[in-house]
Design an enzyme around this catalytic site. Structure first.
Site, PDB file in Angstrom:
ATOM      1  N   ASP A  53       0.727  -1.319  -0.104  1.00 48.82           N
ATOM      2  CA  ASP A  53       0.024   0.038  -0.034  1.00 48.82           C
ATOM      3  C   ASP A  53       0.798   1.267   0.154  1.00 48.82           C
ATOM      4  O   ASP A  53       2.162   1.422   0.504  1.00 48.82           O
ATOM      5  CB  ASP A  53      -0.752   0.120   1.307  1.00 48.82           C
ATOM      6  CG  ASP A  53      -1.872  -1.196   1.395  1.00 48.82           C
ATOM      7  OD1 ASP A  53      -2.228  -1.677   0.232  1.00 48.82           O
ATOM      8  OD2 ASP A  53      -2.337  -1.693   2.324  1.00 48.82           O
ATOM      9  N   TYR A  81       4.433  -8.810   8.785  1.00 48.32           N
ATOM     10  CA  TYR A  81       3.957  -7.255   8.970  1.00 48.32           C
ATOM     11  C   TYR A  81       3.889  -6.871  10.315  1.00 48.32           C
ATOM     12  O   TYR A  81       3.624  -7.668  11.579  1.00 48.32           O
ATOM     13  CB  TYR A  81       2.736  -7.129   8.392  1.00 48.32           C
ATOM     14  CG  TYR A  81       2.663  -7.151   6.998  1.00 48.32           C
ATOM     15  CD1 TYR A  81       2.627  -6.370   6.034  1.00 48.32           C
ATOM     16  CD2 TYR A  81       2.188  -8.445   6.381  1.00 48.32           C
ATOM     17  CE1 TYR A  81       2.418  -6.481   4.640  1.00 48.32           C
ATOM     18  CE2 TYR A  81       2.206  -9.017   5.170  1.00 48.32           C
ATOM     19  CZ  TYR A  81       2.319  -8.052   4.326  1.00 48.32           C
ATOM     20  OH  TYR A  81       2.082  -8.086   2.770  1.00 48.32           O
ATOM     21  N   ASP A  95      -7.659   1.736   7.449  1.00 53.59           N
ATOM     22  CA  ASP A  95      -6.541   2.185   7.956  1.00 53.59           C
ATOM     23  C   ASP A  95      -6.450   3.763   8.130  1.00 53.59           C
ATOM     24  O   ASP A  95      -7.632   4.213   7.893  1.00 53.59           O
ATOM     25  CB  ASP A  95      -5.253   1.815   6.897  1.00 53.59           C
ATOM     26  CG  ASP A  95      -5.131   2.872   5.629  1.00 53.59           C
ATOM     27  OD1 ASP A  95      -6.443   3.612   5.575  1.00 53.59           O
ATOM     28  OD2 ASP A  95      -4.267   2.665   4.920  1.00 53.59           O
ATOM     29  N   ARG A 191      -4.884  -5.163   7.143  1.00 53.93           N
ATOM     30  CA  ARG A 191      -6.017  -4.119   7.456  1.00 53.93           C
ATOM     31  C   ARG A 191      -7.443  -4.738   7.939  1.00 53.93           C
ATOM     32  O   ARG A 191      -7.939  -4.520   8.892  1.00 53.93           O
ATOM     33  CB  ARG A 191      -5.954  -3.279   6.427  1.00 53.93           C
ATOM     34  CG  ARG A 191      -6.671  -3.762   5.038  1.00 53.93           C
ATOM     35  CD  ARG A 191      -6.780  -2.914   3.977  1.00 53.93           C
ATOM     36  NE  ARG A 191      -5.562  -1.923   3.722  1.00 53.93           N
ATOM     37  CZ  ARG A 191      -5.492  -0.823   3.284  1.00 53.93           C
ATOM     38  NH1 ARG A 191      -6.591   0.078   3.312  1.00 53.93           N
ATOM     39  NH2 ARG A 191      -4.128  -0.467   2.888  1.00 53.93           N
TER      40      ARG A 191
END
Length: 300
Positions: A53, A81, A95, A191
């Site tokens: 992203d 992550y 987010d 997310r």
């Protein structure tokens, strides 16, 4: 070369080959990173093994020249992550770049309660991809539809969350913030995990500060900034693959795409010459090994 009666220039074959490991900065799309490298390296044929992203940072694995043909072996690798989960509010992007769509009074969360909820999102799970993703439906990417204000039904997909570690929970201005680390299969949306974690705790959540720390066995310590991009030898792309050393006679046969009796070790095999240069990738075909990608001629 002609297309529809119009003369077109033949595409120049790639002349620069290698693997780039980049720590992507926030604010750049994955396409931005590729475009920058094309200019820096004066090479058009560049591709990556997984999108990040724009707001996310971290490991991008990028093939240059004929090494783009090896990205197919890397795009399905597990990834790790880190991020922070902000409880008490949901956004339209899941987010902190998005607009808040709902708020919740969730009280003060304990570390144990958040860890308990995280265990329910660990292992093989079904996950609905977010609208802000690069998945295509009827030829159009979901994030493009989302920008047009269109929401479409998405089918849940199987993914695997190998570990979902909650390192801590703190309160900032009355808001619960959890620091998490997730190791997951390719195609997992962190997310969505953050949003689902909020739902499981009786409210909602979104994430911030998403950072990819590993892709397969490539880690942040392997990476450079995009300004200091360094090209590694093509074989580096396949460093976790079983390696087979071919003598001079075998190397000639490989250049001609010959099959061989299967080698020892698990397939696929990265076949190198006696100097260690990558010649080809072979895959199992019953008792034999057949060529999947042959690079020997391309980068000889």
């Amino acid at each position: 070369f002609r297309r529809h009666g119009v003369a077109m220039a033949k595409r120049r074959p790639p002349t620069v080959h290698g693997l780039a490991l980049i720590d992507k900065p926030a604010g750049m799309t994955s396409h931005d990173v590729v475009s920058r490298l094309r200019k820096q390296l004066n090479e058009r044929r560049i591709g990556h093994a997984g999108t990040l992203d724009p707001d996310a940072t971290g490991v991008m694995v990028i093939g240059v020249g004929y090494v783009t043909r090896l990205m197919q072996f890397l795009s399905g690798m597990d990834k790790t992550y880190t991020c922070e989960v902000v409880f008490g509010s949901e956004t339209n992007t899941l987010d902190d770049s998005g607009t808040v769509t709902a708020t919740f009074d969730m009280g003060e969360l304990t570390l144990d309660s958040v860890r308990s909820a995280a265990t329910k999102l660990t292992g093989p799970i079904m996950q609905v991809p977010p609208m802000v993703s690069a998945l295509k439906i009827d030829g159009k990417r979901l994030h493009e539809l989302a920008r047009e204000g269109i929401e479409v039904r998405r089918k849940p997909r199987p993914v695997t969350v190998y570990s979902f570690d909650v390192h801590g929970v703190q309160v900032e201005a009355g808001v619960n913030i959890a620091s998490i680390e997730v190791r997951c299969s390719s195609g997992t949306y962190v997310r969505t995990l953050a949003a689902d974690l909020g739902t499981l705790l009786g409210g909602g959540a979104h994430l911030r500060n998403l950072r990819r720390t590993t892709v397969g066995d490539f880690v942040l310590a392997d990476c450079t900034s995009i300004e200091d991009a360094t090209l590694l030898e093509p074989i580096t792309a396949l460093r976790s693959m079983t390696r087979v050393v071919a003598d001079a006679d075998t190397a000639v046969k490989i250049r001609h795409g010959r099959s061989f009796p299967a080698w020892e070790g698990s397939a696929p095999w990265a076949v190198v010459d006696e100097a260690g240069a990558l010649l080809a990738v072979y895959e199992a075909d019953g008792p034999n090994a057949k060529p999947s990608v042959v690079l020997a001629e391309a980068i000889a």
